[in-house]
Design an enzyme around this catalytic site. Structure first.
Site, mmCIF file in Angstrom:
data_model
loop_
_atom_site.group_PDB
_atom_site.id
_atom_site.type_symbol
_atom_site.label_atom_id
_atom_site.label_comp_id
_atom_site.label_asym_id
_atom_site.label_seq_id
_atom_site.Cartn_x
_atom_site.Cartn_y
_atom_site.Cartn_z
ATOM 1 C CG LEU A 204 -2.008 -0.988 1.398
ATOM 2 C CD1 LEU A 204 -2.701 -0.816 2.747
ATOM 3 C CD2 LEU A 204 -3.026 -0.872 0.270
ATOM 4 C CG ASP A 205 0.579 4.352 -2.915
ATOM 5 O OD1 ASP A 205 1.461 3.600 -3.365
ATOM 6 O OD2 ASP A 205 -0.293 4.890 -3.629
ATOM 7 N NE ARG A 206 5.833 8.015 5.097
ATOM 8 C CZ ARG A 206 6.932 8.739 5.334
ATOM 9 N NH1 ARG A 206 7.763 8.995 4.335
ATOM 10 N NH2 ARG A 206 7.197 9.181 6.536
#
Length: 319
Positions: free
Chosen positions: A146-148
């Site tokens: 997942l993106d940060r």
């Protein structure tokens, strides 16, 4: 008096990928084996193409295969190979975020703002933290990413066999993932999907940028309206059929409804207005996960977004 050298030069290494390790990204493979080598160094030699597989160049997202021979160039490593300690508060926060766990799998509701792995200036991420929380699980790896700034359900395999199984499921249709997003404007009920090819490029800074491009890879996202806040904003459910980088964020922008708090693909004015309501985050959340486990059991998990998200939505409802 000269100080002792805290680093040692490591010569060329040839690492053979044994059976059972296939399917990992090359960066994760190297991070697990080059103890004491700074993560920034590993990502640097990958970006520069200095790591070779079977004598050929590979991309940083290459997935290793059994029998591959990975050539690592001479690099400097620190003499101490113990990982930097991670703050107890963060470890406890991540432990509390676990929503499902069995002998082979952890599913957690990842908070927004925490990277899934170290690198690019970060000393650690979720996977490094869980390796400290569960030191007995030597084979622990991220199943996906997942993106940060995206919150929500993230799978971590505790066993290599589970990792291989779930990677195969992700390549097919064995995993269903659902997201929630708060977008600008009134999303029409008739707009049920965005089918637009995506192309990824890397800027000089190393930052990834994705855009709709006819020459890109096929990308399809299904959308469903969950709640409208007049013509100002819409809460939507997004189901990515394909799994491209930044897919939901770029498809929402392409549809004319940027996601709140998206500093890369968003609308600055809309994001500023949501921030003034207390929404200091990206409003994209992986809320639902459905997967058939190796024993045939169907695991279906739902996770609500954080209190900050819910507080903003409550204010929009009252407006």
């Amino acid at each position: 008096m000269t100080k002792p050298d805290s680093q040692a030069l490591m010569g060329v290494q040839l690492l053979e990928v044994s059976a059972g390790l296939e399917g990992q990204r090359i960066d994760n493979f190297l991070l697990a084996r080059l103890k004491g080598v700074p993560k920034t160094m590993i990502y640097r030699i990958l970006r520069k193409g200095e790591v070779r597989v079977n004598k050929g160049r590979i991309k940083p997202d290459y997935k290793i295969k059994a029998g591959d021979v990975v050539r690592v160039p001479p690099i400097r490593m620190t003499q101490a190979d113990e990982p930097a300690p991670i703050a107890k508060g963060l470890l406890e926060r991540l432990e509390a975020a676990i929503v499902y766990e069995d002998k082979g799998l952890i599913v957690l509701n990842k908070p927004a703002g925490i990277a899934v792995h170290g690198g690019s200036g970060l000393n650690y991420g979720v996977i490094e933290a869980f390796r400290q929380i569960r030191p007995q699980n030597k084979e622990m790896e991220l199943v996906h990413r997942l993106d940060r700034d995206t919150s929500g359900l993230l799978m971590i395999a505790k066993r290599r066999s589970m990792l291989r199984y779930l990677h195969e499921a992700l390549r097919g249709d064995g995993v269903d993932k659902g997201y929630m997003a708060l977008v600008r404007g009134r999303w029409p009920a008739t707009r049920k999907q965005v089918d637009a090819p995506l192309q990824r490029s890397n800027l000089r800074s190393g930052e990834r940028l994705v855009e709709v491009n006819p020459e890109g890879k096929e990308a399809l996202t299904l959308f469903k309206v969950l709640r409208r806040f007049g013509d100002y904003a819409t809460l939507v459910e997004a189901s990515p059929i394909t799994g491209r980088t930044h897919q939901i964020r770029v498809h929402a922008l392409y549809a004319g409804h940027a996601i709140a708090g998206d500093s890369k693909y968003g609308d600055d004015i809309f994001s500023k207005e949501i921030r003034e309501l207390g929404g200091k985050r990206l409003f994209l959340h992986a809320s639902d996960l459905k997967v058939t486990l190796p024993d045939g059991e169907v695991l279906a998990v739902h996770a609500d977004p954080d209190e900050q998200w819910q507080a903003v939505v409550a204010q929009l409802e009252q407006a």
